[in-house]
Design a protein around this motif. Structure first.
Motif, PDB file in Angstrom:
ATOM      1  N   TYR A 146       0.764  -0.680   0.066  1.00 28.31           N
ATOM      2  CA  TYR A 146       0.040  -0.220   0.231  1.00 28.31           C
ATOM      3  C   TYR A 146       1.133   0.857  -0.066  1.00 28.31           C
ATOM      4  O   TYR A 146       0.232   2.538  -0.113  1.00 28.31           O
ATOM      5  N   GLU A 147       2.120   0.726  -0.168  1.00 28.82           N
ATOM      6  CA  GLU A 147       3.331   2.306   0.206  1.00 28.82           C
ATOM      7  C   GLU A 147       2.817   2.913   1.390  1.00 28.82           C
ATOM      8  O   GLU A 147       2.792   4.406   0.702  1.00 28.82           O
ATOM      9  N   ILE A 148       2.548   2.505   2.236  1.00 31.02           N
ATOM     10  CA  ILE A 148       2.425   3.532   3.440  1.00 31.02           C
ATOM     11  C   ILE A 148       2.960   3.427   4.398  1.00 31.02           C
ATOM     12  O   ILE A 148       3.787   1.431   4.860  1.00 31.02           O
ATOM     13  N   THR A 150       5.079   4.364   8.472  1.00 27.47           N
ATOM     14  CA  THR A 150       4.699   4.680  10.087  1.00 27.47           C
ATOM     15  C   THR A 150       5.738   4.374  10.455  1.00 27.47           C
ATOM     16  O   THR A 150       6.457   3.150  10.510  1.00 27.47           O
ATOM     17  N   MET A 244      -5.628   3.634   6.651  1.00 24.90           N
ATOM     18  CA  MET A 244      -4.763   3.293   5.586  1.00 24.90           C
ATOM     19  C   MET A 244      -4.990   4.738   4.582  1.00 24.90           C
ATOM     20  O   MET A 244      -4.449   5.808   4.128  1.00 24.90           O
ATOM     21  N   GLN A 245      -6.669   4.996   4.348  1.00 26.69           N
ATOM     22  CA  GLN A 245      -6.955   6.356   3.750  1.00 26.69           C
ATOM     23  C   GLN A 245      -6.618   7.738   3.991  1.00 26.69           C
ATOM     24  O   GLN A 245      -5.878   8.510   3.840  1.00 26.69           O
ATOM     25  N   MET A 247      -3.926   8.189   6.006  1.00 26.01           N
ATOM     26  CA  MET A 247      -2.006   8.233   6.028  1.00 26.01           C
ATOM     27  C   MET A 247      -2.034   8.344   4.998  1.00 26.01           C
ATOM     28  O   MET A 247      -1.123   8.952   4.689  1.00 26.01           O
ATOM     29  N   ARG A 248      -2.860   8.229   3.766  1.00 28.31           N
ATOM     30  CA  ARG A 248      -2.328   8.894   2.247  1.00 28.31           C
ATOM     31  C   ARG A 248      -2.306  10.094   2.356  1.00 28.31           C
ATOM     32  O   ARG A 248      -2.012  10.847   1.190  1.00 28.31           O
ATOM     33  N   THR A 249      -4.100  10.335   2.952  1.00 31.37           N
ATOM     34  CA  THR A 249      -4.358  12.415   2.866  1.00 31.37           C
ATOM     35  C   THR A 249      -4.489  12.566   4.467  1.00 31.37           C
ATOM     36  O   THR A 249      -5.463  12.729   4.338  1.00 31.37           O
ATOM     37  N   GLU A 278       3.709  12.245   5.204  1.00 30.14           N
ATOM     38  CA  GLU A 278       3.015  12.346   3.010  1.00 30.14           C
ATOM     39  C   GLU A 278       2.469  13.609   3.422  1.00 30.14           C
ATOM     40  O   GLU A 278       1.821  14.687   3.597  1.00 30.14           O
ATOM     41  N   GLY A 279       2.217  14.006   1.996  1.00 29.27           N
ATOM     42  CA  GLY A 279       1.203  14.988   1.605  1.00 29.27           C
ATOM     43  C   GLY A 279       2.433  16.205   1.426  1.00 29.27           C
ATOM     44  O   GLY A 279       2.183  17.200   1.163  1.00 29.27           O
ATOM     45  N   THR A 291       4.085  10.819   9.578  1.00 25.35           N
ATOM     46  CA  THR A 291       2.967  11.249   8.451  1.00 25.35           C
ATOM     47  C   THR A 291       2.096  11.121   9.952  1.00 25.35           C
ATOM     48  O   THR A 291       1.521   9.496  10.619  1.00 25.35           O
TER      49      THR A 291
END
Ligand code: CUA
Length: 357
Positions: A146-148, A150, A244-245, A247-249, A278-279, A291
């Motif tokens: 998932y390319e996360i 932490t 996860m969402q 973490m992505r945004t 992230e971001g 993040t």
């Protein structure tokens, strides 16, 4: 004045209640790091083997103490009695004390070896892969599917098979979250694809119960080994996907706020040499990914509760909180890096920014 014997007598009388109180103290408390309440198939397997071995040893204890008590009473010295007869070369007895233990060891060995093979089984289809990388002294968790990335707080879905691939960026560490099972070594091998690589250690399990489970590094790895903690948040599939969402945004701070000021300071300081968020343009890979740091339970891998004041304290002088930490403080550098030279106000703004994440 009491004589020595009287004093000894008094202490001896207190001993049994003290021992009983000590034993019962073991029944109190939460024990977040118990191995006796496993929440994975892997943990349950280990616990079953432990119970098996425990009851065999209890049987041995009962037999040994039973025979001992019998001998002490039956053959005690009596006035005028002849000394008891000694036994030499008794084939029956020798057979019994050779075959008995061999029998018991077999009963412990078979489930243990079966268990070892079971816990090294290749993960099945649909497995969630997590790379757990030990660092001095914090944990990096990567989700390559998932390319996360932490740190220190590992989120896992309940009911889905999980493969934790263990590696280290420096020295030997040991991943241990007792209620999940384990522990197993993090060898200093680089993170990356595990296919065909015998140098990886892995843990394969499925979590059966949502909850928060604490763990720690279980191999001495230097000065702050005891301050290398982690936490596993096991959650429903929906909650895990929501995490996860997030973490992505991750959210951006509101314009004009202290947090926005802090972000600006963070991005123009040396912080971004090591940390990624992230971001944002911060993409450093040496230190923990920050993040959504505000959502984590602690600062510095479990050393301080996650509050703005504690975070500011950490940014000012990490070494005061965690001896040997590789992060430079505002006044003192670390690991060849110069001090960050942030002022008190700047530290507070950066802390506000990180807490807002
Ligand atoms: Cu890492 Cu002990």
């Amino acid at each position: 004045m009491p004589s020595r014997i009287e004093r000894f007598d008094r202490v001896a009388r207190l001993a049994p209640p003290a021992v009983v109180a000590g034993l019962f103290a073991g029944c109190a408390g939460e024990y977040p790091q118990t191995t006796f309440r496993p929440v994975t198939d892997f943990g349950a397997l280990l616990n079953a083997i432990f119970a098996d071995v425990f009851w065999w040893t209890m049987l041995v204890m009962v037999i040994v103490f039973g025979v001992l008590a019998y001998v002490v009473v039956r053959f005690r010295a009596r006035p005028g009695a002849a000394p008891p007869r000694k036994v030499y070369g008794h084939t029956g007895l020798e057979m019994a004390w050779t075959l008995g233990p061999a029998f018991i060891v077999t009963f412990m060995l078979v489930p243990t070896i079966q268990g070892i093979f079971q816990t090294y089984q290749a993960p099945s289809e649909g497995t969630l892969v997590v790379e757990a990388v030990g660092h001095q002294w914090w944990w990096e968790f990567r989700y390559p599917q998932y390319e996360i990335v932490t740190a220190n707080e590992l989120h896992l879905p309940v009911g889905r098979p999980i493969e934790v691939r263990l590696s280290s960026a420096d020295v030997l560490h040991n991943f241990w979250v007792p209620r999940l099972g384990g522990k197993r070594y993090n060898y200093p091998v680089p993170a990356g694809p595990a296919e065909g690589r015998p140098d990886w250690n892995r843990l394969v399990f499925t979590v059966s119960e949502a909850g928060v489970y604490s763990g720690q590094c279980a191999e001495y790895c230097g000065l702050s080994h005891a301050l290398m903690r982690m936490r596993v948040v096991a959650q429903s599939t929906e909650d895990f996907e929501a995490w996860m969402q997030e973490m992505r945004t991750p959210p951006a701070p509101a314009a004009g706020s202290l947090a926005a000021q802090g972000q600006e300071i963070f991005l123009r300081s040396t912080c971004i040499a090591c940390h990624a968020i992230e971001g944002t343009p911060a993409q450093g890979q040496i230190g923990p990914n920050l993040t959504n740091l505000g959502e984590r339970w602690a600062v510095g891998a479990g050393v301080l509760d996650n509050t703005p004041a504690n975070l500011a304290r950490w940014i000012r002088n990490p070494q005061a909180v965690k001896p040997g930490a590789l992060m430079p403080g505002t006044q003192e550098g670390a690991a060849g890096m110069p001090p960050t030279n942030l002022s008190q106000d700047e530290v507070e703004a950066v802390a506000a920014y990180l807490e807002s994440l």
